[in-house]
Design a protein around this motif. Structure first.
Motif, PDB file in Angstrom:
ATOM      1  N   ARG A  20       0.829  -1.200   0.000  1.00 44.91           N
ATOM      2  CA  ARG A  20       0.000   0.000   0.000  1.00 44.91           C
ATOM      3  C   ARG A  20       0.870   1.260   0.000  1.00 44.91           C
ATOM      4  O   ARG A  20       0.375   2.352  -0.288  1.00 44.91           O
ATOM      5  CB  ARG A  20      -0.927  -0.006   1.213  1.00 44.91           C
ATOM      6  N   GLU A  34      -7.932  -4.879  -6.243  1.00 45.74           N
ATOM      7  CA  GLU A  34      -8.991  -5.587  -5.526  1.00 45.74           C
ATOM      8  C   GLU A  34     -10.280  -5.575  -6.323  1.00 45.74           C
ATOM      9  O   GLU A  34     -10.528  -4.672  -7.122  1.00 45.74           O
ATOM     10  CB  GLU A  34      -9.229  -4.947  -4.152  1.00 45.74           C
ATOM     11  N   SER A  90      -6.791  -4.560   1.525  1.00 45.70           N
ATOM     12  CA  SER A  90      -7.418  -3.607   0.608  1.00 45.70           C
ATOM     13  C   SER A  90      -7.565  -2.220   1.207  1.00 45.70           C
ATOM     14  O   SER A  90      -7.674  -1.234   0.480  1.00 45.70           O
ATOM     15  CB  SER A  90      -8.798  -4.117   0.182  1.00 45.70           C
ATOM     16  N   LYS A  92     -10.172  -1.348   2.882  1.00 45.54           N
ATOM     17  CA  LYS A  92     -11.602  -1.050   2.870  1.00 45.54           C
ATOM     18  C   LYS A  92     -12.300  -1.842   3.967  1.00 45.54           C
ATOM     19  O   LYS A  92     -11.999  -3.016   4.187  1.00 45.54           O
ATOM     20  CB  LYS A  92     -12.216  -1.389   1.508  1.00 45.54           C
ATOM     21  N   PRO A  95     -14.429  -5.209   2.233  1.00 45.15           N
ATOM     22  CA  PRO A  95     -13.606  -5.649   1.102  1.00 45.15           C
ATOM     23  C   PRO A  95     -14.402  -6.488   0.114  1.00 45.15           C
ATOM     24  O   PRO A  95     -15.373  -7.145   0.477  1.00 45.15           O
ATOM     25  CB  PRO A  95     -12.512  -6.488   1.771  1.00 45.15           C
ATOM     26  N   VAL A  99      -8.492 -10.112  -3.695  1.00 42.45           N
ATOM     27  CA  VAL A  99      -7.396  -9.155  -3.807  1.00 42.45           C
ATOM     28  C   VAL A  99      -6.281  -9.833  -4.575  1.00 42.45           C
ATOM     29  O   VAL A  99      -5.891 -10.960  -4.246  1.00 42.45           O
ATOM     30  CB  VAL A  99      -6.891  -8.695  -2.427  1.00 42.45           C
ATOM     31  N   ILE A 159      -3.190   1.650  -4.837  1.00 44.15           N
ATOM     32  CA  ILE A 159      -4.444   0.896  -4.810  1.00 44.15           C
ATOM     33  C   ILE A 159      -5.641   1.806  -5.085  1.00 44.15           C
ATOM     34  O   ILE A 159      -6.640   1.392  -5.668  1.00 44.15           O
ATOM     35  CB  ILE A 159      -4.609   0.127  -3.483  1.00 44.15           C
ATOM     36  N   ARG A 163      -8.109   1.150  -8.147  1.00 40.15           N
ATOM     37  CA  ARG A 163      -9.535   1.015  -7.843  1.00 40.15           C
ATOM     38  C   ARG A 163     -10.364   1.974  -8.699  1.00 40.15           C
ATOM     39  O   ARG A 163     -11.388   1.594  -9.261  1.00 40.15           O
ATOM     40  CB  ARG A 163      -9.760   1.290  -6.359  1.00 40.15           C
TER      41      ARG A 163
END
Length: 266
Positions: A20, A34, A90, A92, A95, A99, A159, A163
């Motif tokens: 990340r 992801e 992720s 989040k 999720p 991933v 990420i 995304r």
């Protein structure tokens, strides 16, 4: 058989979670993506993750099972884990089912075929990952040949940018370069450089665009540097009828790209 990891302390989980951060992505040559839609888009474009993390519930989906098979068939690792670990990977709270960890890829100016597309997108010092992802989606939608990032832009492999691209990172070539390299390359062959600027009276719909068209969007906050504007073959502006003095960079790029596309389609 797929591996199973359920412990946060597992060294592989720590390693993957570190992706990340940009410095770890660069050191490892890997990045995270992801979501089933994005990973399926990658797979359909020949990109298979080196690691695939999924939940037991997610494995019930036929597309997830296909991904598991393809990852293992290509020599990668498919790893069953728990939702809490997917959340850690992720970033989040909710999720998605999968991933993936991919080898980083990039294109170079020298390998681009400018005659392969009528539209090319160029962004200078783009800083917002959401804007980068949206511009990639626009590029995919209009059939752009690629996105050329000039200067200190946001990492397209963050990420957040991946995304926001909704899979377009895997369908639109991305080149990261400098202005002093881009300009000689551009002038070595056909290509009209069109800059989006407020410092012109040329309305974007009245202008004529030559193929291939390279649409140059400046930095979100500062706009395009004067030295870059001076090198453009054409400067155009979008009408601003309200109180705002400019449009979001990704929105302006999309409007321009569709205008060029409209002219190509007659």
């Amino acid at each position: 058989m797929p591996r199973e990891i359920t412990a946060f302390s597992n060294p592989l989980i720590k390693r993957i979670r570190s992706l990340r951060e940009k410095r770890h992505r660069r050191a490892e040559g890997l990045f995270l993506a992801e979501g089933l839609r994005i990973l399926t888009e990658a797979r359909e474009n020949g990109r298979i993750p080196e690691f695939l993390f999924y939940s037991r519930e997610g494995a019930a989906h036929p597309l997830v099972r296909t991904l598991i098979f393809d990852v293992e068939d290509s020599g990668g690792q498919a790893i069953e884990t728990v939702p809490d670990i997917l959340t850690k990977l992720s970033g989040k709270d909710n999720p998605q089912a999968v991933v993936g960890v991919f080898a980083a890829f990039d294109s170079a100016l020298a390998v681009l075929d400018r005659t392969s597309a009528d539209i090319w997108l160029v962004a200078e010092r783009l800083r917002d990952p959401g804007n980068l992802g949206t511009i990639l989606r626009t590029g995919d939608a209009v059939g752009a040949g690629g996105l050329i990032l000039i200067g200190e832009c946001v990492d397209p492999f963050s990420i957040e940018a991946v995304r926001a691209s909704m899979g377009a990172l895997f369908t639109v070539p991305v080149v990261q370069t400098e202005w002093d390299d881009f300009l000689p390359w551009l002038r070595s062959g056909p290509g009209q450089l069109v800059g989006l600027s407020l410092d012109t009276d040329n309305d974007y719909r009245a202008a004529k665009y030559a193929s291939p068209t390279f649409l140059l969007t400046g930095n979100e906050a500062q706009g395009m540097p004067p030295e870059m504007a001076a090198e453009c073959d054409l400067l155009v502006k979008l009408p601003m009828l309200g109180k705002a003095d400019s449009l979001n960079a990704a929105v302006a790029t999309a409007v321009m790209a569709y205008e060029v596309l409209a002219q190509r389609r007659g």
